[in-house]
Write an enzyme that holds these catalytic residues in place. Sequence first.
Site, PDB file in Angstrom:
ATOM      1  N   ASN A  31       0.802  -1.223   0.000  1.00 53.52           N
ATOM      2  CA  ASN A  31       0.000   0.000   0.000  1.00 53.52           C
ATOM      3  C   ASN A  31       0.839   1.279   0.000  1.00 53.52           C
ATOM      4  O   ASN A  31       0.294   2.374   0.027  1.00 53.52           O
ATOM      5  CB  ASN A  31      -0.993  -0.021   1.161  1.00 53.52           C
ATOM      6  CG  ASN A  31      -2.066  -1.077   0.915  1.00 53.52           C
ATOM      7  OD1 ASN A  31      -2.200  -1.582  -0.204  1.00 53.52           O
ATOM      8  ND2 ASN A  31      -2.826  -1.418   1.951  1.00 53.52           N
ATOM      9  N   ARG A 102      -7.374  -1.016  -6.826  1.00 48.67           N
ATOM     10  CA  ARG A 102      -8.049   0.280  -6.744  1.00 48.67           C
ATOM     11  C   ARG A 102      -7.102   1.419  -7.091  1.00 48.67           C
ATOM     12  O   ARG A 102      -7.445   2.595  -6.971  1.00 48.67           O
ATOM     13  CB  ARG A 102      -8.628   0.483  -5.338  1.00 48.67           C
ATOM     14  CG  ARG A 102      -9.741  -0.508  -5.031  1.00 48.67           C
ATOM     15  CD  ARG A 102     -10.360  -0.255  -3.706  1.00 48.67           C
ATOM     16  NE  ARG A 102     -11.010   1.030  -3.589  1.00 48.67           N
ATOM     17  CZ  ARG A 102     -12.186   1.332  -4.109  1.00 48.67           C
ATOM     18  NH1 ARG A 102     -12.858   0.435  -4.783  1.00 48.67           N
ATOM     19  NH2 ARG A 102     -12.700   2.531  -3.938  1.00 48.67           N
ATOM     20  N   ARG A 131     -17.211   0.857  -0.680  1.00 52.35           N
ATOM     21  CA  ARG A 131     -16.004   1.477  -1.222  1.00 52.35           C
ATOM     22  C   ARG A 131     -16.304   2.630  -2.184  1.00 52.35           C
ATOM     23  O   ARG A 131     -15.879   2.641  -3.353  1.00 52.35           O
ATOM     24  CB  ARG A 131     -15.085   0.431  -1.857  1.00 52.35           C
ATOM     25  CG  ARG A 131     -14.830  -0.721  -0.895  1.00 52.35           C
ATOM     26  CD  ARG A 131     -13.595  -1.461  -1.176  1.00 52.35           C
ATOM     27  NE  ARG A 131     -12.395  -0.765  -0.776  1.00 52.35           N
ATOM     28  CZ  ARG A 131     -11.173  -1.273  -0.914  1.00 52.35           C
ATOM     29  NH1 ARG A 131     -11.016  -2.467  -1.434  1.00 52.35           N
ATOM     30  NH2 ARG A 131     -10.116  -0.591  -0.525  1.00 52.35           N
ATOM     31  N   ASP A 320      -6.798  -4.112   8.321  1.00 53.32           N
ATOM     32  CA  ASP A 320      -6.211  -5.269   7.620  1.00 53.32           C
ATOM     33  C   ASP A 320      -5.530  -6.252   8.578  1.00 53.32           C
ATOM     34  O   ASP A 320      -5.099  -7.314   8.161  1.00 53.32           O
ATOM     35  CB  ASP A 320      -5.192  -4.781   6.581  1.00 53.32           C
ATOM     36  CG  ASP A 320      -5.830  -3.839   5.598  1.00 53.32           C
ATOM     37  OD1 ASP A 320      -6.473  -4.309   4.664  1.00 53.32           O
ATOM     38  OD2 ASP A 320      -5.730  -2.615   5.794  1.00 53.32           O
ATOM     39  N   VAL A 342     -13.850   0.506  10.298  1.00 55.99           N
ATOM     40  CA  VAL A 342     -13.381   1.160   9.065  1.00 55.99           C
ATOM     41  C   VAL A 342     -14.269   0.780   7.874  1.00 55.99           C
ATOM     42  O   VAL A 342     -14.713   1.634   7.116  1.00 55.99           O
ATOM     43  CB  VAL A 342     -11.903   0.816   8.797  1.00 55.99           C
ATOM     44  CG1 VAL A 342     -11.430   1.482   7.501  1.00 55.99           C
ATOM     45  CG2 VAL A 342     -11.034   1.251   9.972  1.00 55.99           C
ATOM     46  N   ARG A 429      -1.849 -11.006  -4.911  1.00 60.03           N
ATOM     47  CA  ARG A 429      -1.966  -9.544  -5.007  1.00 60.03           C
ATOM     48  C   ARG A 429      -1.123  -8.863  -3.936  1.00 60.03           C
ATOM     49  O   ARG A 429      -0.667  -7.732  -4.137  1.00 60.03           O
ATOM     50  CB  ARG A 429      -3.427  -9.112  -4.784  1.00 60.03           C
ATOM     51  CG  ARG A 429      -4.292  -9.152  -6.012  1.00 60.03           C
ATOM     52  CD  ARG A 429      -5.571  -8.390  -5.753  1.00 60.03           C
ATOM     53  NE  ARG A 429      -5.295  -7.040  -5.303  1.00 60.03           N
ATOM     54  CZ  ARG A 429      -6.107  -6.321  -4.527  1.00 60.03           C
ATOM     55  NH1 ARG A 429      -7.235  -6.823  -4.104  1.00 60.03           N
ATOM     56  NH2 ARG A 429      -5.779  -5.102  -4.182  1.00 60.03           N
TER      57      ARG A 429
HETATM   58  N1  EPU Z   1     -14.549   6.224   2.000  1.00 59.77           N
HETATM   59  C1  EPU Z   1     -15.631   6.980   1.628  1.00 59.77           C
HETATM   60  N2  EPU Z   1     -15.510   7.777   0.509  1.00 59.77           N
HETATM   61  C2  EPU Z   1     -14.368   7.837  -0.217  1.00 59.77           C
HETATM   62  C3  EPU Z   1     -13.261   7.069   0.184  1.00 59.77           C
HETATM   63  C4  EPU Z   1     -13.385   6.267   1.308  1.00 59.77           C
HETATM   64  O1  EPU Z   1     -16.686   6.943   2.259  1.00 59.77           O
HETATM   65  O2  EPU Z   1     -14.327   8.577  -1.237  1.00 59.77           O
HETATM   66  C5  EPU Z   1     -14.662   5.346   3.173  1.00 59.77           C
HETATM   67  C6  EPU Z   1     -14.577   3.860   2.797  1.00 59.77           C
HETATM   68  O3  EPU Z   1     -15.804   3.364   2.332  1.00 59.77           O
HETATM   69  C7  EPU Z   1     -14.133   3.216   4.086  1.00 59.77           C
HETATM   70  C8  EPU Z   1     -13.263   4.304   4.706  1.00 59.77           C
HETATM   71  O4  EPU Z   1     -13.564   5.519   4.042  1.00 59.77           O
HETATM   72  O5  EPU Z   1     -15.245   2.989   4.906  1.00 59.77           O
HETATM   73  C9  EPU Z   1     -11.796   4.039   4.624  1.00 59.77           C
HETATM   74  O6  EPU Z   1     -11.410   3.800   3.283  1.00 59.77           O
HETATM   75  P1  EPU Z   1     -10.014   4.263   2.716  1.00 59.77           P
HETATM   76  O7  EPU Z   1     -10.234   5.262   1.634  1.00 59.77           O
HETATM   77  O8  EPU Z   1      -9.154   4.636   3.861  1.00 59.77           O
HETATM   78  O9  EPU Z   1      -9.470   2.916   2.079  1.00 59.77           O
HETATM   79  P2  EPU Z   1      -8.707   2.723   0.720  1.00 59.77           P
HETATM   80  O10 EPU Z   1      -7.782   3.836   0.470  1.00 59.77           O
HETATM   81  O11 EPU Z   1      -9.665   2.347  -0.356  1.00 59.77           O
HETATM   82  C10 EPU Z   1      -6.611   1.536   1.738  1.00 59.77           C
HETATM   83  C11 EPU Z   1      -5.936   0.219   1.554  1.00 59.77           C
HETATM   84  C12 EPU Z   1      -6.768  -0.872   2.195  1.00 59.77           C
HETATM   85  C13 EPU Z   1      -6.920  -0.559   3.674  1.00 59.77           C
HETATM   86  C14 EPU Z   1      -7.533   0.840   3.845  1.00 59.77           C
HETATM   87  C15 EPU Z   1      -7.620   1.276   5.280  1.00 59.77           C
HETATM   88  C16 EPU Z   1      -4.786   0.469  -0.531  1.00 59.77           C
HETATM   89  C17 EPU Z   1      -4.687   0.115  -1.970  1.00 59.77           C
HETATM   90  N3  EPU Z   1      -5.803  -0.047   0.135  1.00 59.77           N
HETATM   91  O12 EPU Z   1      -7.871   1.431   1.078  1.00 59.77           O
HETATM   92  O13 EPU Z   1      -6.014  -2.064   2.063  1.00 59.77           O
HETATM   93  O14 EPU Z   1      -7.748  -1.511   4.259  1.00 59.77           O
HETATM   94  O15 EPU Z   1      -6.760   1.809   3.139  1.00 59.77           O
HETATM   95  O16 EPU Z   1      -6.348   1.301   5.854  1.00 59.77           O
HETATM   96  O17 EPU Z   1      -3.954   1.205   0.002  1.00 59.77           O
HETATM   97  C18 EPU Z   1      -5.610  -4.294   1.474  1.00 59.77           C
HETATM   98  O18 EPU Z   1      -4.403  -4.005   1.440  1.00 59.77           O
HETATM   99  O19 EPU Z   1      -6.031  -5.476   1.375  1.00 59.77           O
HETATM  100  C19 EPU Z   1      -6.610  -3.227   1.650  1.00 59.77           C
HETATM  101  C20 EPU Z   1      -7.915  -3.408   1.484  1.00 59.77           C
END
Ligand code: EPU
Length: 453
Positions: A31, A102, A131, A320, A342, A429
């Site tokens: 990440n 993503r 998401r 995670d 989360v 992945r």
């Molecule tokens: N959210 C919103 N609106 C948005 C963006 C996010 O409501 O526009 C919400 C999401 O629905 C969720 C929360 O905010 O409820 C947190 O989501 P976040 O945006 O922090 O997650 P992400 O950036 O999509 C990354 C990691 C995830 C990890 C999360 C939390 C990457 C590629 N993915 O996801 O990792 O769980 O942060 O730390 O960096 C994994 O590695 O398997 C994985 C899922």
Amino acid sequence: MSNKGADLDDVLVVHGGTPLEGEVQVRGAKNLVSKAMVAALLGTSSSTLKSVPRISDVDIVTGLLRVHGVEVELNGDTLYMDPSHVESAGTEEINVHAGSSRIPILFCGPLLHRLGKAFIPDLGGCNIGGRPIDYHIEALRKFGAVVDKTDKGMHLSAPQRLKGIQYELDYPSVGATEQILLTAVLAEGTTELRNAAIEPEIIDLICVLQQMGAIIQVHTNRVIEIVGVDELHGYSHRAVPDRIEAASWASAALATGGNVFVKGARQADMMTFLNVFRSIGGAYEVDDDPIEGGIRFWHPGGDLSPVALETNVHPGLMTDWQQPIVVALTQANGLSIMHETVYESRFGYTSELSQMGANIELYSQCLGGSHCRWGRRNFLHSAVIAGPTKLHGTDIQIPDLRAGFSHLIAALAAEGTSRIYGVDKFITRGYEDFETKLRGLGAHIVRPGTEEE
Ligand code: EPU
């Protein structure tokens, strides 16, 4: 398990019941690595990223960069990226199959700065909740981007240079914080982001951007200030180690009654996990040598203790880490609680654990901690785990990356044989060379059709 939809060749047979013992190496965090690769697109000269794991998410981002004219070469675990031909490549559409990644959405800012336009296809990612990307789109529009959503994806354009914004996130989203960082660094003027995510991978991305010539200040209380500059150059950086992979091996050591040295794991990024690991009854020892160091995790014998936990943004317990910890908690003596705050839907994987003999009940109430966004909304986001339970082998179609690795840990801890479907699709992945690592730890795993079977 129903075989419907399963790729019958993508299967690993696990003969469980053997404690994992030995050493594994973790490299750079998935990440961070994928985001640092996107950052290379912002530079006018070449970047070098070290400690890059061989995982399919890196392949996907490599493909996306190449589509845009970035030359990418992996030599050992060092990745060279030369973005000097992006303008002449001029490609408008990301037409690489991004699979379940993503990352494509993070190309918005860099492409808008370099080409004035971008097309981002519909996103994948693990199936762990809705998401949404509303924060991303709202922030990009504030920067001055024109965003047109179609059923295939998003068309974006920047009629003029993007301008710095004042923006407050409703929730400290990792992805939206990265989106804003990657866009603000070359925008005109200053951006102030409030309620930002401050995960170690984000701080590492800020280090990358700073090396490239960006001016970014992390203030107290989740405020990040970015002063836009006119040009960025390449960077040379060693990625922060993968604390999710490290915690996965630690949990596997605990659940199987084993002893694993995770070379490369770093204490500072894992403090919350280490506290939980010790509270449950696991033992660890830190070796802080910068090259040979890591953390040894083991089961010291005796009963494991139940705990009440809740996931949260950094510095809280990472979402995670939740799944591997829950597998270990099936072996604790008493009732444990895990409140997932989360994502609204990150307990789907527990039905397979129950099938293996675990005793896990899910609730829509916020159990064992503070009220969260998902309470009273019918999301089964709290789990009560009653242990210890003997796990037995079964057939599992894994649903996503982290859930899948947890199923693997459960199968390793279980008595008897499990067939895990979907390992190539999901586990590769985020876990480099996991089969070799498992064999090195003494796990009895077999690929059907091979000589060993
Ligand atoms: N959210 C919103 N609106 C948005 C963006 C996010 O409501 O526009 C919400 C999401 O629905 C969720 C929360 O905010 O409820 C947190 O989501 P976040 O945006 O922090 O997650 P992400 O950036 O999509 C990354 C990691 C995830 C990890 C999360 C939390 C990457 C590629 N993915 O996801 O990792 O769980 O942060 O730390 O960096 C994994 O590695 O398997 C994985 C899922």
